[in-house]
Design a protein around this motif. Structure first.
Motif, mmCIF file in Angstrom:
data_model
loop_
_atom_site.group_PDB
_atom_site.id
_atom_site.type_symbol
_atom_site.label_atom_id
_atom_site.label_comp_id
_atom_site.label_asym_id
_atom_site.label_seq_id
_atom_site.Cartn_x
_atom_site.Cartn_y
_atom_site.Cartn_z
ATOM 1 N N THR A 198 -5.758 65.274 60.334
ATOM 2 C CA THR A 198 -6.292 65.368 62.018
ATOM 3 C C THR A 198 -5.084 64.859 62.789
ATOM 4 O O THR A 198 -4.382 63.672 62.578
ATOM 5 N N ALA A 199 -5.528 65.103 63.987
ATOM 6 C CA ALA A 199 -4.603 64.675 64.954
ATOM 7 C C ALA A 199 -5.364 63.568 65.651
ATOM 8 O O ALA A 199 -6.536 63.715 66.337
ATOM 9 N N ASN A 200 -4.922 62.302 65.747
ATOM 10 C CA ASN A 200 -5.969 61.059 66.490
ATOM 11 C C ASN A 200 -5.238 61.120 67.916
ATOM 12 O O ASN A 200 -4.130 61.140 68.217
ATOM 13 N N ILE A 201 -6.264 61.322 68.789
ATOM 14 C CA ILE A 201 -6.026 61.742 70.379
ATOM 15 C C ILE A 201 -6.408 60.348 71.115
ATOM 16 O O ILE A 201 -7.792 60.113 70.900
ATOM 17 N N GLN A 202 -5.494 59.663 71.766
ATOM 18 C CA GLN A 202 -6.035 58.500 72.340
ATOM 19 C C GLN A 202 -6.191 58.989 73.867
ATOM 20 O O GLN A 202 -5.312 59.318 74.546
ATOM 21 N N THR A 203 -7.436 58.585 74.297
ATOM 22 C CA THR A 203 -7.813 59.094 75.708
ATOM 23 C C THR A 203 -7.726 57.908 76.605
ATOM 24 O O THR A 203 -8.045 56.755 76.068
ATOM 25 N N ASP A 204 -7.629 58.166 77.750
ATOM 26 C CA ASP A 204 -7.688 56.967 78.815
ATOM 27 C C ASP A 204 -9.268 56.438 78.946
ATOM 28 O O ASP A 204 -10.237 57.165 78.959
ATOM 29 N N GLU A 205 -9.247 55.019 79.034
ATOM 30 C CA GLU A 205 -10.511 54.332 79.007
ATOM 31 C C GLU A 205 -11.293 54.859 80.395
ATOM 32 O O GLU A 205 -12.738 54.737 80.409
ATOM 33 N N GLU A 206 -10.780 55.100 81.356
ATOM 34 C CA GLU A 206 -11.243 55.408 82.449
ATOM 35 C C GLU A 206 -12.272 56.776 82.535
ATOM 36 O O GLU A 206 -13.037 57.098 83.403
ATOM 37 N N ASN A 207 -11.804 57.503 81.684
ATOM 38 C CA ASN A 207 -12.384 58.900 81.458
ATOM 39 C C ASN A 207 -13.399 59.178 80.471
ATOM 40 O O ASN A 207 -13.380 58.538 79.396
#
Length: 312
Positions: A209-218
């Motif tokens: 899998t690809a671990n995708i880090q998203t912005d906490e604001e979204n």
């Protein structure tokens, strides 16, 4: 699309060469209600032979007043992309700070409507402006002095009585109902992030899998397993995504949710890449498994379900 960033009082002097029919609002999500406001502004622009403009604000007013994260449906870059796709000619991004929030409705109109050469203003019925939101579309009309016209769009509904709103979209996403959210948005919900190194557990289980880090604001959907599409280097790939805290391996109370996408038709090195996820279908809620074998078996079933849903 021309983009102007404005800030009161020190960033207002811009060279404008057009008259505008302007849609105004925060437009988080650019959902079907927002699209109706913008479409009305475009029709008026065509009628008057002028350009279509949109005015939005950054950050969200609630973030300034409460100091808390709002949870954006569309980060600013995505909002810009969507507005450009709607064939808006000009975008005004106004910094929402205490200086702006202190303006009276009259001052706001003088600076951000009359001062920008706006000939028509379109907004939703619940749009407010000026100090403490005291200005409404009635004030927008009454203070025009005949220099611009106004159009107020009444609420857009679905299922006969449900209002299409950013609040409703957030609620649906918090419940994992990405399909219903897509109906209100007029497109699949999309998030963005960078692929980072994870624990390699998916690879150990035979499902890298690809671990995708998203912005906490979204905002992100509720924890669970989803059938998705993932945009990598300009190409969309079908996938299955687990969003959550991996309770089989971690204490959920001490874990931040992460998105792990397994691509169904590709195996590539994604580390460091910026990707987008479109959330199409929720397969199931996240849950804890008693053994790795049980987890592995369920992942196989989830993969097949995702393939069936995306092919269907």
């Amino acid at each position: 699309m021309e983009i102007y960033r404005l800030r009161y009082p020190d960033q207002l002097n811009i060279q404008l060469h057009h008259a505008y029919s302007m849609a105004i609002g925060f437009f988080d999500g650019v959902h079907k209600g927002h699209q109706e406001v913008i479409d009305s502004a475009k029709k008026k622009a065509d009628e008057l032979g002028i350009q279509t403009a949109v005015m939005t604000f950054d950050p969200h007013p609630s973030q300034l007043f409460s100091g808390r994260n709002v949870g954006y449906i569309t980060p600013l870059e995505e909002k810009v992309r969507l507005l450009e796709a709607l064939q808006v000619d000009t975008l005004f991004i106004v910094s929402f700070d205490w200086d702006l929030a202190s303006l009276s409705p009259q001052q706001f109109i003088d600076i951000f409507v009359k001062g920008l050469g706006v000939k028509h203003v379109t907004a939703g019925f619940d749009f407010t402006f000026g100090m403490k939101g005291s200005g409404t579309m009635k004030e927008m009309h009454d203070l025009s002095e005949g220099l611009y016209g106004t159009t107020t769009i009444q609420k857009v509904t679905y299922d006969h009585d449900g209002k299409v709103s950013s609040t409703k979209v957030r609620q649906l996403l918090s419940e994992g109902d990405v399909e219903e959210a897509a109906l209100l948005l007029g497109r699949p919900f999309r998030t963005f992030g960078e692929v980072v190194h994870g624990e390699k557990r998916g690879r150990q289980l035979g499902f890298p899998t690809a671990n995708i880090q998203t912005d906490e604001e979204n905002i992100v959907p509720a924890n669970g397993v989803y059938a998705v599409y993932c945009l990598v280097d300009g190409k969309w790939h079908p996938g299955v995504c687990n969003l959550g805290v991996k309770p089989t391996f971690h204490n959920p109370e001490h874990r931040v949710a992460t998105a792990e996408v397994h691509l169904l038709n590709a195996n590539m090195d994604l580390y460091g890449k910026q990707v987008a996820i479109e959330w199409l279908h929720r397969i199931r809620a996240e849950r804890k498994f008693e053994s790795l074998e049980a987890l592995k078996e369920q992942i196989g079933k989830d993969k097949q379900t995702a393939m069936d849903l995306l092919n269907g």
